[in-house]
Write a protein that holds these residues in place. Structure first.
Motif, PDB file in Angstrom:
ATOM      1  N   GLU A   1       0.923  -1.293   0.084  1.00  0.00           N
ATOM      2  CA  GLU A   1       0.023   0.133  -0.151  1.00  0.00           C
ATOM      3  C   GLU A   1       0.620   1.106   0.016  1.00  0.00           C
ATOM      4  N   ILE A   2       1.864   1.339   0.531  1.00  0.00           N
ATOM      5  CA  ILE A   2       2.960   2.382   0.854  1.00  0.00           C
ATOM      6  C   ILE A   2       3.355   2.589  -0.704  1.00  0.00           C
ATOM      7  N   CYS A   3       3.943   1.739  -1.219  1.00  0.00           N
ATOM      8  CA  CYS A   3       4.880   1.733  -2.582  1.00  0.00           C
ATOM      9  C   CYS A   3       3.714   1.949  -3.625  1.00  0.00           C
ATOM     10  N   ASP A   4       2.621   1.688  -3.486  1.00  0.00           N
ATOM     11  CA  ASP A   4       1.424   1.988  -4.453  1.00  0.00           C
ATOM     12  C   ASP A   4       1.035   3.662  -4.405  1.00  0.00           C
ATOM     13  N   GLY A   5       0.929   4.062  -3.223  1.00  0.00           N
ATOM     14  CA  GLY A   5       0.541   5.319  -2.860  1.00  0.00           C
ATOM     15  C   GLY A   5       1.574   6.494  -3.069  1.00  0.00           C
ATOM     16  N   LEU A   6       3.005   5.925  -2.815  1.00  0.00           N
ATOM     17  CA  LEU A   6       3.991   6.932  -3.268  1.00  0.00           C
ATOM     18  C   LEU A   6       4.623   6.553  -4.387  1.00  0.00           C
TER      19      LEU A   6
ATOM     20  N   TYR B   1      13.724   2.147   3.023  1.00  0.00           N
ATOM     21  CA  TYR B   1      13.348   2.943   3.835  1.00  0.00           C
ATOM     22  C   TYR B   1      12.706   2.532   5.255  1.00  0.00           C
ATOM     23  N   LEU B   2      11.791   1.698   5.425  1.00  0.00           N
ATOM     24  CA  LEU B   2      11.203   1.224   6.723  1.00  0.00           C
ATOM     25  C   LEU B   2      12.455   0.739   7.653  1.00  0.00           C
ATOM     26  N   ALA B   3      13.217   0.056   7.114  1.00  0.00           N
ATOM     27  CA  ALA B   3      14.494  -0.690   7.657  1.00  0.00           C
ATOM     28  C   ALA B   3      15.439   0.393   8.326  1.00  0.00           C
ATOM     29  N   ARG B   4      15.597   1.444   7.565  1.00  0.00           N
ATOM     30  CA  ARG B   4      16.458   2.571   7.946  1.00  0.00           C
ATOM     31  C   ARG B   4      15.743   3.211   9.049  1.00  0.00           C
ATOM     32  N   ILE B   5      14.626   3.572   8.869  1.00  0.00           N
ATOM     33  CA  ILE B   5      13.832   4.283   9.977  1.00  0.00           C
ATOM     34  C   ILE B   5      13.843   3.346  11.332  1.00  0.00           C
ATOM     35  N   GLN B   6      13.580   2.278  11.175  1.00  0.00           N
ATOM     36  CA  GLN B   6      13.365   1.181  12.477  1.00  0.00           C
ATOM     37  C   GLN B   6      15.060   1.252  13.041  1.00  0.00           C
ATOM     38  N   ALA B   7      15.871   1.198  12.177  1.00  0.00           N
ATOM     39  CA  ALA B   7      17.169   1.374  12.733  1.00  0.00           C
ATOM     40  C   ALA B   7      17.514   2.548  13.546  1.00  0.00           C
ATOM     41  N   LYS B   8      17.273   3.653  13.053  1.00  0.00           N
ATOM     42  CA  LYS B   8      17.539   4.987  13.485  1.00  0.00           C
ATOM     43  C   LYS B   8      16.857   5.285  14.640  1.00  0.00           C
ATOM     44  N   LEU B   9      15.422   4.549  14.972  1.00  0.00           N
ATOM     45  CA  LEU B   9      14.694   4.705  16.178  1.00  0.00           C
ATOM     46  C   LEU B   9      15.072   3.643  17.013  1.00  0.00           C
TER      47      LEU B   9
END
Length: 50
Positions: free
Chosen positions: A5-10, A20-28
């Motif tokens: 859904e994210i890739c379809d919407g963006l 991107y999600l993996a990088r966000i998760q790692a940073k947080l």
């Protein structure tokens, strides 16, 4: 939302969304996407739909 859904919407590829999600998760330092969502909610990055 699901990764699809994210890739379809963006208009991004599925692999880009996963990266991107993996990088966000790692940073947080989050264990999973639920913790990412909780962080976003607590910091005002998301708002309930009206």
């Amino acid at each position: 939302r699901t990764n699809q859904e994210i890739c379809d919407g963006l208009f991004l590829s599925l692999s880009t969304v996963k990266t991107y999600l993996a990088r966000i998760q790692a940073k947080l330092k989050a264990r999973n996407r639920v913790e990412v969502a909780a962080w976003a909610w607590e910091h005002g990055a998301v708002h309930p739909e009206r």
